[in-house]
Design a protein around this motif. Structure first.
Motif, PDB file in Angstrom:
ATOM      1  N   LEU A   1      -2.657   5.333  -0.451  1.00 15.27           N
ATOM      2  CA  LEU A   1      -2.948   3.910  -0.283  1.00 15.27           C
ATOM      3  C   LEU A   1      -1.732   3.156   0.250  1.00 15.27           C
ATOM      4  O   LEU A   1      -1.880   2.190   1.011  1.00 15.27           O
ATOM      5  N   ALA A   2      -0.531   3.596  -0.151  1.00 15.85           N
ATOM      6  CA  ALA A   2       0.675   2.953   0.377  1.00 15.85           C
ATOM      7  C   ALA A   2       0.794   3.171   1.879  1.00 15.85           C
ATOM      8  O   ALA A   2       1.169   2.259   2.631  1.00 15.85           O
TER       9      ALA A   2
ATOM     10  N   GLN B   1      -3.010  -5.946   9.638  1.00 18.83           N
ATOM     11  CA  GLN B   1      -3.161  -7.266   9.021  1.00 18.83           C
ATOM     12  C   GLN B   1      -1.959  -7.598   8.143  1.00 18.83           C
ATOM     13  O   GLN B   1      -1.490  -8.740   8.107  1.00 18.83           O
ATOM     14  N   PHE B   2      -1.438  -6.595   7.411  1.00 16.36           N
ATOM     15  CA  PHE B   2      -0.309  -6.839   6.506  1.00 16.36           C
ATOM     16  C   PHE B   2       1.028  -6.654   7.218  1.00 16.36           C
ATOM     17  O   PHE B   2       2.003  -7.322   6.901  1.00 16.36           O
ATOM     18  N   GLN B   3       1.099  -5.724   8.178  1.00 17.70           N
ATOM     19  CA  GLN B   3       2.316  -5.454   8.940  1.00 17.70           C
ATOM     20  C   GLN B   3       3.513  -5.166   8.011  1.00 17.70           C
ATOM     21  O   GLN B   3       4.564  -5.769   8.110  1.00 17.70           O
ATOM     22  N   GLN B   4       3.280  -4.249   7.082  1.00 18.22           N
ATOM     23  CA  GLN B   4       4.337  -3.864   6.147  1.00 18.22           C
ATOM     24  C   GLN B   4       4.824  -2.457   6.508  1.00 18.22           C
ATOM     25  O   GLN B   4       4.025  -1.527   6.617  1.00 18.22           O
ATOM     26  N   PRO B   5       6.127  -2.256   6.702  1.00 13.42           N
ATOM     27  CA  PRO B   5       6.637  -0.915   7.020  1.00 13.42           C
ATOM     28  C   PRO B   5       6.398   0.052   5.869  1.00 13.42           C
ATOM     29  O   PRO B   5       6.238  -0.342   4.703  1.00 13.42           O
TER      30      PRO B   5
ATOM     31  N   ALA C   1       6.923   2.538   0.223  1.00 17.11           N
ATOM     32  CA  ALA C   1       7.368   3.720  -0.524  1.00 17.11           C
ATOM     33  C   ALA C   1       8.278   3.326  -1.680  1.00 17.11           C
ATOM     34  O   ALA C   1       8.224   3.930  -2.762  1.00 17.11           O
ATOM     35  N   PHE C   2       9.122   2.296  -1.486  1.00 20.45           N
ATOM     36  CA  PHE C   2       9.976   1.829  -2.578  1.00 20.45           C
ATOM     37  C   PHE C   2       9.139   1.287  -3.737  1.00 20.45           C
ATOM     38  O   PHE C   2       9.434   1.548  -4.908  1.00 20.45           O
TER      39      PHE C   2
END
Length: 214
Positions: A128-129, A137-141, A146-147
């Motif tokens: 899911l991560a 839509q979220f544009q999260q690396p 992972a952190f």
């Protein structure tokens, strides 16, 4: 006690302990379809974890039973219990109590091994991560995701490890948790009218008669 039971079970236990969990998951998910059996990713993860960790816990319980004093088993037979009753009522409860820290520690390993379901596309936490990081839509690396996921795993592992240490401390404080009980080795004062007084006087008389004859 029976070789026809011990040998095949030992072979199966050692085999499943030697096979890595990831290899077992891939065999169940990718290997079974080649023989006409399709398996859901969830069941591939669950069955692989159950087989591997069940074999590890079986070896831990065997070691716990073997570490108990032989007198425990003999006492069970002496009061009329059968072999199944001795194992179920006397040996297994003490073995589980003695190996409780090992069992809880293995639960920590099991929880971390669930992340391997990511390899066979099971939608667990790591999967899911990755989906969240790849969502436009979220544009999260992926690194930040992972952190966060790693922090969740660390918290859960610390909680289970704390439970293992707490269980070990409670067992070390309670002598009965190891199958033993404290015994009072002090001397009991002899009261007037105690039968031991008559026994001691009889022994004294017999010894005095023997001295006179000598």
């Amino acid at each position: 006690d029976h070789a026809w039971v011990r040998r095949p079970i030992t072979a199966v236990t050692e085999l499943f302990r030697a096979v890595p969990v990831l290899v077992m998951m891939m065999l169940l998910y990718y290997g079974l379809p080649s023989v006409g059996v399709r398996m859901d990713p969830y069941w591939a993860v669950v069955i692989a974890l159950v087989i591997y960790n069940g074999s590890v816990l079986a070896e831990a319980l065997r070691a716990g039973v073997e570490s108990l004093p032989r007198g425990q088993k003999e006492a069970g037979y002496a009061v009329g219990l059968r072999k199944s009753g001795v194992m179920r009522l006397i040996l297994l409860p003490q073995a589980v109590r003695a190996m409780l820290p090992v069992i809880i520690s293995q639960l920590v390993v099991t929880m971390k091994d669930t992340a391997l379901g990511f390899i066979i596309t099971y939608p667990e936490l790591l999967y899911l991560a990755k989906q969240l990081s790849s969502n436009a839509q979220f544009q999260q690396p992926l690194l930040q995701s992972a952190f966060v996921i790693g922090g969740i795993y660390i918290v859960m592992c610390l909680i289970l490890s704390g439970l293992a240490r707490l269980a070990e401390q409670r067992m070390s404080r309670n002598p009965k948790a190891h199958g033993g009980a404290r015994t009072d080795t002090g001397t009991v004062p002899v009261q007037p009218g105690d039968p031991r007084l008559h026994a001691e006087s009889t022994v004294t008389e017999v010894l005095s008669v023997q001295r006179e004859r000598e």
